[in-house]
Design an enzyme around this catalytic site. Structure first.
Site, mmCIF file in Angstrom:
data_model
loop_
_atom_site.group_PDB
_atom_site.id
_atom_site.type_symbol
_atom_site.label_atom_id
_atom_site.label_comp_id
_atom_site.label_asym_id
_atom_site.label_seq_id
_atom_site.Cartn_x
_atom_site.Cartn_y
_atom_site.Cartn_z
ATOM 1 N N LEU A 48 0.758 -1.004 -0.054
ATOM 2 C CA LEU A 48 -0.170 0.018 0.019
ATOM 3 C C LEU A 48 0.952 1.125 -0.178
ATOM 4 O O LEU A 48 1.662 1.362 0.808
ATOM 5 C CB LEU A 48 -0.858 0.074 1.333
ATOM 6 C CG LEU A 48 -2.256 -0.517 1.150
ATOM 7 C CD1 LEU A 48 -3.014 -0.298 2.333
ATOM 8 C CD2 LEU A 48 -3.033 0.102 0.172
ATOM 9 N N ASP A 49 0.780 2.152 -0.959
ATOM 10 C CA ASP A 49 1.292 3.485 -0.863
ATOM 11 C C ASP A 49 1.179 4.149 0.541
ATOM 12 O O ASP A 49 0.482 4.103 1.089
ATOM 13 C CB ASP A 49 0.753 4.477 -2.134
ATOM 14 C CG ASP A 49 1.078 3.725 -3.578
ATOM 15 O OD1 ASP A 49 1.949 2.868 -3.491
ATOM 16 O OD2 ASP A 49 0.150 4.064 -4.297
ATOM 17 N N PRO A 50 2.039 4.989 0.806
ATOM 18 C CA PRO A 50 2.308 5.680 2.167
ATOM 19 C C PRO A 50 1.108 6.598 2.092
ATOM 20 O O PRO A 50 0.612 6.557 3.365
ATOM 21 C CB PRO A 50 3.517 6.442 2.178
ATOM 22 C CG PRO A 50 4.487 5.734 1.254
ATOM 23 C CD PRO A 50 3.534 5.147 0.162
ATOM 24 N N ALA A 52 -1.844 5.757 1.119
ATOM 25 C CA ALA A 52 -3.102 5.128 1.084
ATOM 26 C C ALA A 52 -3.250 4.605 2.640
ATOM 27 O O ALA A 52 -2.332 4.214 3.271
ATOM 28 C CB ALA A 52 -2.942 3.934 0.020
#
Length: 310
Positions: A48-50, A52
């Site tokens: 998961l992107d930071p 997100a």
């Protein structure tokens, strides 16, 4: 001859379904949980992107052997697209690369959605983990290189417009398969609508087979650090784990006895008998006394182990 080193940490096995907060990296989350649980090893099933938030399944110990089965599962995201700007990263982190004064109507948005359902061709973002000539695309992008990333097929099972709170934003929910980039959906929506767009909010609510109510907030885990007694603290943490077998719920399941379990742990096949026994399966898992013993293949009346669990 030197003795093999004993692995550091506890030989626990299980899944912790973390509700990852914004501005907290997936690798950082894995390191935090490995330290909290004093686990020998840990890994996550799908970055998961930071920016997100939401579901980040983290495997501890032997459960890391089941990560590929979760990586391949369906996922559900809720996301917000902000119109009027396309950005280098296709989210809030990147510089603005294109802009427009145009804003789409709700009807225009609804009309394009059916074209993004089913098996579609998608070009991953420039800032992605895709490898180009052995290099990660995001590393090349950070160095200022514009690279051509080939399109690939991804599966979109469901795509819903949830709301248009104002002319500048729209909220969506998508159920998709492995490898789908939600940031790329926002970019492509904006281009097709002639207004440009980028992700301004992203939350993952489901990673098959784990349900949303299984998520544990990071704050709840950190709060347990206040328990001074180590045994008591670890017991409280262990109570939050989901059994390793849950990751394999989509596979055929064999219940075996202790003698068969011993044979599998030695790497030997076992006979599969009985009226209801599966005839041939490329993958199945076996348990004894409720504990995962092995993942293997069924054929010619045998279960042959591929991965064995302690």
């Amino acid at each position: 001859m030197s003795k093999p080193r004993k692995p550091k940490g506890r030989p626990i096995s299980g899944w912790l379904i973390l509700d990852k907060p914004v501005d907290f990296g997936s690798t950082e989350a894995v390191s935090k949980l490995k330290w909290l649980y004093k686990a020998q090893k840990a890994g996550h099933a799908g970055t998961l992107d930071p920016l997100a938030s939401g579901m980040l399944p983290i495997a501890l110990g032997d459960a890391t052997k089941t990560v590929p089965y979760v990586m391949d599962g369906r996922k559900i995201y809720e996301f917000t697209v902000s119109w009027g700007e396309e950005r280098a990263t296709d989210d809030l982190e990147g510089d603005v690369t294109q802009s427009s004064e145009r804003r789409p109507t709700e009807q225009e948005i609804r009309e394009i959605l059916p074209r993004y359902i089913g098996t579609i061709s998608q070009v991953p973002p420039q800032f992605s983990a895709i490898k180009i000539a052995g290099e990660r695309a995001y590393d090349l992008a950070r160095d200022g290189e514009a690279v051509e990333i080939p399109s690939r097929e991804v599966e979109i099972f469901r795509l819903t417009l949830l709301a248009c709170p104002d002319e500048n934003t729209a909220h969506f929910e998508v159920e998709c398969g492995k490898g789908t980039y939600v940031r790329a959906l926002a970019r492509d929506f904006g281009r097709e609508l002639g207004c440009y767009g980028h992700i301004s909010g992203l939350r993952r609510t489901f990673v098959a087979p784990f349900q949303e109510d299984a998520m544990v907030p990071l704050a709840s885990l950190v709060a347990l650090e206040a328990i001074e007694d180590m045994d008591e603290r670890l017991a409280a943490l262990d109570a939050l784990l989901i059994d390793t077998c849950e990751a394999l719920s989509a596979l055929p399941h064999l219940v075996i006895n202790d003698d068969q379990a011993h044979r599998l742990k030695m790497g030997n096949p076992i006979l599969v008998r009985g009226r209801d026994a599966p005839i041939a399966e490329s993958e199945a898992y076996a348990t004894a006394r409720g504990r995962l013993i092995a993942i293997g293949e069924i054929g010619q009346g045998e279960f042959r182990p591929k991965r064995v669990f302690a």
